[in-house]
Scaffold this motif. Structure first.
Motif, mmCIF file in Angstrom:
data_model
loop_
_atom_site.group_PDB
_atom_site.id
_atom_site.type_symbol
_atom_site.label_atom_id
_atom_site.label_comp_id
_atom_site.label_asym_id
_atom_site.label_seq_id
_atom_site.Cartn_x
_atom_site.Cartn_y
_atom_site.Cartn_z
ATOM 1 N N GLY A 8 1.063 -1.400 -0.407
ATOM 2 C CA GLY A 8 -0.215 -0.173 -0.137
ATOM 3 C C GLY A 8 0.981 1.323 -0.019
ATOM 4 O O GLY A 8 0.129 2.369 -0.398
ATOM 5 N N VAL A 12 2.661 9.927 -2.461
ATOM 6 C CA VAL A 12 0.796 11.220 -2.274
ATOM 7 C C VAL A 12 1.622 12.442 -1.812
ATOM 8 O O VAL A 12 2.762 12.490 -1.368
ATOM 9 C CB VAL A 12 0.218 10.687 -1.149
ATOM 10 N N SER A 17 -3.726 11.161 1.650
ATOM 11 C CA SER A 17 -4.183 9.611 2.749
ATOM 12 C C SER A 17 -3.267 8.700 2.357
ATOM 13 O O SER A 17 -3.533 8.395 0.580
ATOM 14 C CB SER A 17 -5.617 9.474 2.756
ATOM 15 N N LEU A 18 -3.158 7.120 2.450
ATOM 16 C CA LEU A 18 -2.584 5.872 2.794
ATOM 17 C C LEU A 18 -3.463 4.928 3.232
ATOM 18 O O LEU A 18 -3.071 5.812 4.486
ATOM 19 C CB LEU A 18 -0.667 6.060 2.010
ATOM 20 N N VAL A 119 6.952 4.960 1.780
ATOM 21 C CA VAL A 119 5.781 6.075 1.845
ATOM 22 C C VAL A 119 6.509 7.356 1.567
ATOM 23 O O VAL A 119 6.914 7.605 2.092
ATOM 24 C CB VAL A 119 5.335 5.852 2.991
#
Length: 123
Positions: A8, A12, A17-18, A119
């Motif tokens: 996931g 971003v 959001s993640l 991320v």
């Protein structure tokens, strides 16, 4: 043996959001507490949040009110919903599983670690 695998991550924009997922497999009955850690480039690994087998969660001050940890024991999966992301949230995020019950905040309490998922929060 237990295997944990994150998914996931991605790129971003700030404020976005993640939702990260962590699936556990193998000798599942051994898994009690689970946590998310993160490590930014040039920094030490830090705890993001932890959750017990019955769903009690605790968070680092830096993510309180923005991140939420949840788990689905039927699916052997833990989630990390990240909202209002900031540039400083950029890191590799790791899932960890422990054979110990209760809220476990020390890395040495975790027996099984995933490979991590990147991320990146950037405009």
């Amino acid at each position: 043996q237990v295997q944990v695998r994150e998914s996931g991550g991605g790129l971003v924009q700030p404020g976005g959001s993640l939702n990260l997922s962590c699936a556990a497999s193998g000798t599942i009955f051994r898994v009690k507490a689970m946590s998310w850690y993160r490590q930014a480039a040039g920094k030490e690994r830090e705890l993001v949040g932890t959750i017990t087998s019955i769903g009690s969660a605790n968070y680092a001050d830096s993510v309180k009110g923005r991140f939420t940890i949840s788990r689905d024991n039927d699916k052997n999966t833990v989630y990390l919903q990240m909202n209002s992301l900031k540039v400083e949230d950029t890191a590799v995020y790791y899932c960890a599983a422990s054979r110990f019950s209760g809220l476990q905040i020390e890395p040495r309490a975790y027996h099984y670690w995933g490979q991590g998922t990147q991320v990146t929060v950037s405009s």
